[in-house]
Write an enzyme that holds these catalytic residues in place. Structure first.
Site, PDB file in Angstrom:
ATOM      1  CD  GLN A  84      68.908  57.532  23.920  1.00  0.00           C
ATOM      2  OE1 GLN A  84      69.142  57.238  22.761  1.00  0.00           O
ATOM      3  NE2 GLN A  84      69.854  57.946  24.741  1.00  0.00           N
ATOM      4  CB  VAL A  86      62.674  49.504  26.388  1.00  0.00           C
ATOM      5  CG1 VAL A  86      62.664  50.428  25.189  1.00  0.00           C
ATOM      6  CG2 VAL A  86      63.650  48.341  26.177  1.00  0.00           C
ATOM      7  CG  HIS A 102      63.720  54.673  22.260  1.00  0.00           C
ATOM      8  ND1 HIS A 102      65.098  54.554  22.278  1.00  0.00           N
ATOM      9  CD2 HIS A 102      63.442  55.732  21.455  1.00  0.00           C
ATOM     10  CE1 HIS A 102      65.631  55.506  21.520  1.00  0.00           C
ATOM     11  NE2 HIS A 102      64.649  56.232  21.028  1.00  0.00           N
ATOM     12  CB  CYS A 110      46.958  44.893  18.283  1.00  0.00           C
ATOM     13  SG  CYS A 110      46.342  43.907  16.897  1.00  0.00           S
ATOM     14  CB  CYS A 114      42.579  44.876  16.216  1.00  0.00           C
ATOM     15  SG  CYS A 114      42.881  44.697  17.992  1.00  0.00           S
ATOM     16  CB  CYS A 133      46.068  41.165  19.706  1.00  0.00           C
ATOM     17  SG  CYS A 133      44.830  42.417  20.116  1.00  0.00           S
ATOM     18  CB  CYS A 136      42.025  41.135  16.778  1.00  0.00           C
ATOM     19  SG  CYS A 136      43.835  41.258  16.607  1.00  0.00           S
ATOM     20  CB  SER A 174      76.574  55.512  21.697  1.00  0.00           C
ATOM     21  OG  SER A 174      75.308  55.134  21.212  1.00  0.00           O
ATOM     22  CG  ASN A 198      79.718  57.220  27.603  1.00  0.00           C
ATOM     23  OD1 ASN A 198      80.451  56.232  27.525  1.00  0.00           O
ATOM     24  ND2 ASN A 198      78.554  57.300  26.978  1.00  0.00           N
TER      25      ASN A 198
HETATM   26  C1  BJW Z   1      78.487  53.597  30.138  1.00  0.00           C
HETATM   27  C2  BJW Z   1      78.592  52.570  31.077  1.00  0.00           C
HETATM   28  C3  BJW Z   1      78.575  52.936  32.434  1.00  0.00           C
HETATM   29  C4  BJW Z   1      78.614  51.672  29.129  1.00  0.00           C
HETATM   30  N1  BJW Z   1      78.467  54.241  32.758  1.00  0.00           N
HETATM   31  N2  BJW Z   1      78.401  54.873  30.481  1.00  0.00           N
HETATM   32  C5  BJW Z   1      68.423  61.986  11.980  1.00  0.00           C
HETATM   33  C6  BJW Z   1      69.683  61.731  11.507  1.00  0.00           C
HETATM   34  C7  BJW Z   1      70.070  60.433  11.174  1.00  0.00           C
HETATM   35  C8  BJW Z   1      69.190  59.365  11.306  1.00  0.00           C
HETATM   36  C9  BJW Z   1      67.934  59.618  11.784  1.00  0.00           C
HETATM   37  C10 BJW Z   1      67.566  60.905  12.110  1.00  0.00           C
HETATM   38  N3  BJW Z   1      66.280  60.854  12.570  1.00  0.00           N
HETATM   39  C11 BJW Z   1      65.859  59.581  12.539  1.00  0.00           C
HETATM   40  C12 BJW Z   1      66.837  58.801  12.065  1.00  0.00           C
HETATM   41  C13 BJW Z   1      66.755  57.324  11.883  1.00  0.00           C
HETATM   42  C14 BJW Z   1      66.984  56.557  13.167  1.00  0.00           C
HETATM   43  C15 BJW Z   1      68.390  56.843  13.697  1.00  0.00           C
HETATM   44  O1  BJW Z   1      68.604  57.616  14.606  1.00  0.00           O
HETATM   45  N4  BJW Z   1      69.371  56.164  13.171  1.00  0.00           N
HETATM   46  C16 BJW Z   1      70.754  56.334  13.632  1.00  0.00           C
HETATM   47  C17 BJW Z   1      71.303  55.005  14.070  1.00  0.00           C
HETATM   48  C18 BJW Z   1      71.532  57.005  12.551  1.00  0.00           C
HETATM   49  N5  BJW Z   1      65.990  56.915  14.162  1.00  0.00           N
HETATM   50  C19 BJW Z   1      64.793  56.359  14.147  1.00  0.00           C
HETATM   51  O2  BJW Z   1      64.458  55.553  13.298  1.00  0.00           O
HETATM   52  C20 BJW Z   1      63.830  56.786  15.235  1.00  0.00           C
HETATM   53  N6  BJW Z   1      62.589  57.150  14.651  1.00  0.00           N
HETATM   54  C21 BJW Z   1      62.391  58.348  14.081  1.00  0.00           C
HETATM   55  O3  BJW Z   1      63.169  59.253  14.187  1.00  0.00           O
HETATM   56  O4  BJW Z   1      61.208  58.438  13.387  1.00  0.00           O
HETATM   57  C22 BJW Z   1      61.110  59.446  12.383  1.00  0.00           C
HETATM   58  C23 BJW Z   1      62.073  59.112  11.239  1.00  0.00           C
HETATM   59  C24 BJW Z   1      62.232  57.822  10.821  1.00  0.00           C
HETATM   60  C25 BJW Z   1      63.125  57.511   9.784  1.00  0.00           C
HETATM   61  C26 BJW Z   1      63.859  58.533   9.185  1.00  0.00           C
HETATM   62  C27 BJW Z   1      63.698  59.840   9.633  1.00  0.00           C
HETATM   63  C28 BJW Z   1      62.784  60.131  10.663  1.00  0.00           C
HETATM   64  C29 BJW Z   1      63.543  55.616  16.161  1.00  0.00           C
HETATM   65  C30 BJW Z   1      64.724  55.193  16.944  1.00  0.00           C
HETATM   66  C31 BJW Z   1      64.373  53.981  17.786  1.00  0.00           C
HETATM   67  C32 BJW Z   1      65.596  53.409  18.451  1.00  0.00           C
HETATM   68  N7  BJW Z   1      65.273  52.192  19.012  1.00  0.00           N
HETATM   69  C33 BJW Z   1      66.300  51.424  19.704  1.00  0.00           C
HETATM   70  C34 BJW Z   1      65.812  49.979  19.819  1.00  0.00           C
HETATM   71  C35 BJW Z   1      64.626  49.937  20.701  1.00  0.00           C
HETATM   72  C36 BJW Z   1      64.234  48.583  20.866  1.00  0.00           C
HETATM   73  C37 BJW Z   1      64.895  47.866  21.980  1.00  0.00           C
HETATM   74  O5  BJW Z   1      65.418  48.384  22.970  1.00  0.00           O
HETATM   75  O6  BJW Z   1      64.833  46.704  21.799  1.00  0.00           O
HETATM   76  O7  BJW Z   1      66.545  52.019  20.990  1.00  0.00           O
HETATM   77  S1  BJW Z   1      67.899  51.438  18.952  1.00  0.00           S
HETATM   78  C38 BJW Z   1      68.797  51.367  20.444  1.00  0.00           C
HETATM   79  O8  BJW Z   1      69.630  52.551  20.476  1.00  0.00           O
HETATM   80  C39 BJW Z   1      67.768  51.513  21.575  1.00  0.00           C
HETATM   81  C40 BJW Z   1      68.420  52.564  22.435  1.00  0.00           C
HETATM   82  O9  BJW Z   1      67.451  53.207  23.233  1.00  0.00           O
HETATM   83  C41 BJW Z   1      69.095  53.460  21.439  1.00  0.00           C
HETATM   84  C42 BJW Z   1      70.200  54.302  22.001  1.00  0.00           C
HETATM   85  O10 BJW Z   1      71.252  53.509  22.431  1.00  0.00           O
HETATM   86  P1  BJW Z   1      72.071  53.968  23.711  1.00  0.00           P
HETATM   87  O11 BJW Z   1      71.187  54.003  24.895  1.00  0.00           O
HETATM   88  O12 BJW Z   1      72.827  55.183  23.399  1.00  0.00           O
HETATM   89  O13 BJW Z   1      73.018  52.691  23.936  1.00  0.00           O
HETATM   90  P2  BJW Z   1      74.463  52.365  23.297  1.00  0.00           P
HETATM   91  O14 BJW Z   1      74.726  50.934  23.529  1.00  0.00           O
HETATM   92  O15 BJW Z   1      74.563  52.860  21.924  1.00  0.00           O
HETATM   93  O16 BJW Z   1      75.470  53.227  24.178  1.00  0.00           O
HETATM   94  C43 BJW Z   1      75.732  52.909  25.535  1.00  0.00           C
HETATM   95  C44 BJW Z   1      76.752  53.891  26.049  1.00  0.00           C
HETATM   96  O17 BJW Z   1      76.924  53.674  27.428  1.00  0.00           O
HETATM   97  C45 BJW Z   1      78.128  53.746  25.387  1.00  0.00           C
HETATM   98  O18 BJW Z   1      78.554  55.045  24.946  1.00  0.00           O
HETATM   99  C46 BJW Z   1      79.025  53.248  26.511  1.00  0.00           C
HETATM  100  O19 BJW Z   1      80.345  53.759  26.421  1.00  0.00           O
HETATM  101  C47 BJW Z   1      78.317  53.769  27.717  1.00  0.00           C
HETATM  102  N8  BJW Z   1      78.503  53.016  28.973  1.00  0.00           N
HETATM  103  N9  BJW Z   1      78.679  51.397  30.481  1.00  0.00           N
HETATM  104  C48 BJW Z   1      78.386  55.190  31.843  1.00  0.00           C
HETATM  105  N10 BJW Z   1      78.697  52.029  33.475  1.00  0.00           N
END
Ligand code: BJW
Length: 233
Positions: A84, A86, A102, A110, A114, A133, A136, A174, A198
């Protein structure tokens, strides 16, 4: 074996996580910065945040966790990493089979659509903010999947295919953001043994077959010492 990674695997490289201790979302609300609506209303603010993160990532190196996973993909053509993140640290570690759900912080697209092919720009800081871009001259955006946006259908299909595995390990996530979080359940339903690495308990802890509580950069090297792949890559 399929390994799903999240921000926690890059924590030891110095990249802040989103939701944990010192996580990015503690200081910035996701809704303010990582949605198309936020970008539409304040592209300068969103670009400032991404430019800061690009500079942070540029100063960081892959850690031993990334290196172990890269080695595993090199040792077995049945080992895939789905990330996940980037930050491209899996790419820099040399991971052979990598699915980036992601996008990449180094790619731009863009904003007005475009027709320009998304491009790579590794300048950090970027010389011009907001970025534009090259085709464009309109506004450019980070080629990253924001909340409410669809992931690449090809990437999601590839990740779902990778759920047909014997072992599925979620590392440093998470497990709250979908569709990535759903992969664990999908792998389990397909018969995989599931595990989590984790430092904290997560949404997935009660769902997995084994929970390994500790840091990825400690536990992955320990597993690496004991893993032998029979199907060579
Ligand atoms: C350690 C450690 C160490 C610390 N060792 N561990 C179904 C149900 C409910 C909602 C939805 C669903 N389907 C879609 C949704 C909506 C939404 C969503 O999921 N919302 C939830 C929040 C509820 N999803 C979307 O919108 C997605 N699109 C989609 O599904 O399109 C179709 C659709 C749209 C709308 C409705 C329905 C369908 C797109 C999701 C895009 C997520 N983008 C982000 C930002 C990207 C930009 C950026 O990076 O700038 O991606 S959000 C952010 O969270 C980022 C991450 O990749 C992502 C996951 O986070 P991650 O990696 O889990 O990080 P943390 O910080 O949360 O956790 C870190 C963990 O590490 C912790 O547990 C620590 O304890 C641990 N840790 N040190 C081991 N040393």
């Amino acid at each position: 074996m399929t390994v799903l990674t999240g921000a926690g695997i890059s924590a030891a490289s110095g990249i802040p996580t989103f939701r944990g201790e010192g996580g990015l979302w503690r200081h910035f609300r996701a809704e303010d910065l990582a949605t198309p609506e936020a970008f539409q209303s304040n592209p300068a603010l969103v670009w400032e945040w991404y430019d800061w993160r690009r500079q942070k990532v540029a100063s960081c190196q892959p850690n031993v966790g990334h290196v172990v996973l890269a080695r595993w993909t090199g040792q077995s053509d049945r080992c895939t990493v789905v990330t996940q993140n980037v930050d491209d640290l899996h790419v820099r570690a040399g991971t052979a089979r990598l699915i980036r759900l992601h996008g990449s912080i180094w790619e731009l697209a863009c904003w007005s659509g475009c027709g320009a092919t998304p491009w790579r720009d590794e300048h950090a800081p970027l010389p011009e903010l907001p970025a534009t871009c090259p085709r464009c001259r309109g506004l450019a955006r980070p080629a990253i999947v924001w909340f409410g946006e669809s992931l690449s259908a090809d990437d999601v299909s590839a990740a779902r295919r990778a759920c047909a595995c014997d072992v599925f390990i979620a590392v440093g996530t998470s497990a709250v953001v979908y569709p990535a979080a759903g992969l664990l359940q999908e792998a389990s339903s397909a018969g995989a043994f599931t595990a989590e690495i984790n430092t904290e308990t997560t949404a997935a802890t009660s769902e997995v077959d084994a929970s390994l509580q500790g840091a990825a950069e400690v536990i992955l090297p320990q597993l690496d010492e004991r893993v032998t792949f029979r199907h060579q890559g």
